[in-house]
Every structure is written in C-alpha cells, then in structure tokens.
Write an enzyme that holds these catalytic residues in place. Structure first.
Site, PDB file in Angstrom:
ATOM      1  N   HIS A 192     -41.714  92.579   5.818  1.00  0.00           N
ATOM      2  CA  HIS A 192     -41.764  91.115   5.899  1.00  0.00           C
ATOM      3  C   HIS A 192     -43.218  90.628   5.830  1.00  0.00           C
ATOM      4  CE1 HIS A 192     -37.805  91.347   8.344  1.00  0.00           C
ATOM      5  NE2 HIS A 192     -37.525  90.717   7.227  1.00  0.00           N
ATOM      6  N   CYS A 279     -40.630  90.147  16.116  1.00  0.00           N
ATOM      7  CA  CYS A 279     -39.223  90.235  15.694  1.00  0.00           C
ATOM      8  C   CYS A 279     -38.237  90.038  16.840  1.00  0.00           C
ATOM      9  CB  CYS A 279     -38.927  91.597  15.083  1.00  0.00           C
ATOM     10  SG  CYS A 279     -40.192  92.194  13.984  1.00  0.00           S
TER      11      CYS A 279
HETATM   12  C1  CIR Z   1     -34.368  95.420   9.430  1.00  0.00           C
HETATM   13  O1  CIR Z   1     -34.670  96.207   8.539  1.00  0.00           O
HETATM   14  O2  CIR Z   1     -33.879  94.336   9.189  1.00  0.00           O
HETATM   15  C2  CIR Z   1     -34.606  95.820  10.864  1.00  0.00           C
HETATM   16  N1  CIR Z   1     -34.402  97.229  10.988  1.00  0.00           N
HETATM   17  C3  CIR Z   1     -35.990  95.447  11.291  1.00  0.00           C
HETATM   18  C4  CIR Z   1     -36.217  93.966  11.304  1.00  0.00           C
HETATM   19  C5  CIR Z   1     -37.552  93.610  11.847  1.00  0.00           C
HETATM   20  N2  CIR Z   1     -37.711  92.194  11.884  1.00  0.00           N
HETATM   21  C6  CIR Z   1     -38.833  91.568  11.611  1.00  0.00           C
HETATM   22  O3  CIR Z   1     -39.808  92.171  11.209  1.00  0.00           O
HETATM   23  N3  CIR Z   1     -38.841  90.252  11.721  1.00  0.00           N
END
Ligand code: CIR
Length: 286
Positions: A192, A279
């Site tokens: 991201h 997150c």
């Molecule tokens: C994903 O791949 O969606 C989750 N394992 C990790 C999401 C992390 N979120 C973020 O960086 N905002």
C-alpha cells in the site's frame, strides 16, 4: 482535552447492532474525543492475504497480546479505543484501516481490492455511522484505506494492486464537494501507499525511497528510513506522538534525532501478515 461523556453510549464489543447508535453524526457538539476503532484479532489470521512475504507461522496468542499492547499505546496517546468484535471468517479483519477513510466531514466505506476482505466492511459501516455521514465506493471500483494518505486537503492514493483507477476516480467524485483533491501516486514493491510513506509532523514525511518518490508530495520534506528496515515507513502519528514498530530500532534513532516522540510497539505477528501500525486502527476526532 477529552470529553468522552458527551459521546453516544458505548455498547460494543459483542458486535455493532445497527440502530443502537445514533443514525446521524452530531458534528455540532462542541466536545471532542479522539476515537480509535480497532478489531479483535481473527482466529483465522494465519490464513491472511500475502503479497510480498512468504507465509510463516503466526502465534495467535502472541498476536492478541501484542494487539492489546497496541491498543494501550493508543490510549496512552489520548485515544478512546472502541474494539469491534472479532470476525472468525475474515482472516485480515484486524486491519481495519483498509475498510474506511474517515475525514473530518464524512467517512468513505471502501471496497477492498482483495476479494477475501470484502466481508469486512459490513460491520465497519454501522460503527462509523455514529460519527459521520457515510459514502461508499461501489463496484467495479476497488480501494484500500492503506492506500490513502491524507495531506491536508489532498488525498494521495497509491496506484497499487489493491486500489484501481475506478477507485481513485470514485473517491475523487465523493470527496470533491468537501474540498478535497485526490491524486494517484505510483508505488513499487510494496502493498500500500502507506507501507511506503506516512506523515510524521506538520511538514515532514517518513518514506522508503525504494518504494515511492518523495517528489510526489510537494511542500513536504522527506525523511528516509534506515535502508536495513524497509517496512519502517509506516508510522502512526497521533497528536505529537508517533507509534512505530519495535522491529525498526534504527529508524527509531533517526526519528528521535529528528525530535519526534517515538512510541515503540511490538507487532511481530501482524507484521507476518503484512500489517503495520496504521493498519490496525481508524483514528479520528468525534
Ligand atoms: C492484506 O494483504 O490485505 C493483509 N494481509 C494486510 C493488510 C495491511 N493493511 C494495511 O497496510 N493497511
């Protein structure tokens, strides 16, 4: 200053029952509390989405203890933590940031880019409806909150594998009436935009120059992470403090030398799921 007594009565964490909270925001209140919405770690976390890391064993009990310490760090910097009930069928649901973008005026419920994560948004919406009018990203658009970096009245959106051009265009249409511009930012090698860059004070950004170009953010000064800690650019700024992962001590030194109040939190287990400190919460003023 916190005046939580003027907020709606708190009725979670057994799940949010739509209708038990006020249907419309009360923005005329003069009292302000800083809210941090979190979600309990899913027992299915080990089945998380992975894009840039190999799958390695996750210690669920440790993940839960670390998450509790993270929530305490949020309280220590002045947040009122509101934890949503765990979602056993949603492995990545602890990463609430991806499900919404909360602005001062409205909240935008996203449509996550990973199909496995779409079921996470349904219970975020009633939780946020207590505080903001809700807008929604609709198919075929996809948008992850982790791709949205707000810098004053500009929302920078990572052109990632999760957020598509429709998502950027829809977000731009939704927030334009409130005076926000939306700009797509190229990123490379990371999940991201906020894996690559976050804001650390009024005019400085913390960034990984391998993943994003500082030139995308005119008017801001970029501080580079220590190159030995590629995931260090994800910092969570709340008030004058910076919550930052304990796995990045070299970057802590850089930040402390730059005069920042760094609050180190252990995040080893959610890091194995490609999650960082931003997150795991949605932080906003009520
Ligand atoms: C994903 O791949 O969606 C989750 N394992 C990790 C999401 C992390 N979120 C973020 O960086 N905002």
């Amino acid at each position: 200053m916190l005046h939580a007594a003027r907020l709606p009565a708190w009725r979670w964490p057994c799940g949010v029952a739509p209708g038990t909270l006020p249907a419309s925001p009360t923005r005329k209140d003069t009292t302000i509390a800083r809210i941090a919405i979190t979600r309990a770690v899913s027992p299915a976390l080990a089945h998380c989405e992975l894009s840039h890391l190999p799958r390695t064993p996750i210690d669920l009990d440790l993940a839960r203890r670390q998450h509790a310490a993270y929530e305490q760090a949020l309280r220590d910097v002045g947040c009122e933590v509101r934890q949503l009930a765990e979602q056993p069928a949603q492995p990545d649901s602890v990463f609430v940031e991806d499900t919404a973008i909360v602005l001062d005026e409205v909240a935008v419920i996203t449509r996550p880019g990973a199909v496995s994560r779409r079921g996470e948004v349904d219970s975020i919406a009633p939780a946020l409806a207590a505080f903001r009018e809700l807008l929604r990203i609709e198919a075929p658009a996809t948008l992850d909150g982790g791709d949205v970096l707000r810098l004053d009245r500009v929302l920078h959106v990572g052109a990632s594998a999760r957020s598509n051009a429709d998502g950027v265009a829809q977000l731009a249409r939704l927030v334009a009436p409130f005076g926000y511009a939306v700009e797509a930012v190229p990123i490379r090698g990371c999940l991201h935009l906020k894996s690559a860059v976050t804001r650390i004070d009024a005019d400085r950004l913390l960034l990984n120059p391998d993943w994003v170009d500082a030139g995308a953010f005119p008017g801001f000064h970029g501080i580079a992470i220590d190159p030995a800690e590629p995931n260090a650019a994800n910092a969570l700024r709340i008030g004058g403090a910076l919550i930052h992962p304990a796995s990045c001590p070299r970057t802590h030194d850089i930040l402390r030398r730059a005069g920042l109040d760094v609050r180190s939190v252990q995040m080893s287990e959610t890091e194995k799921a490609e999650g960082g400190v931003t997150c795991c919460s949605l932080v906003f003023d009520a």
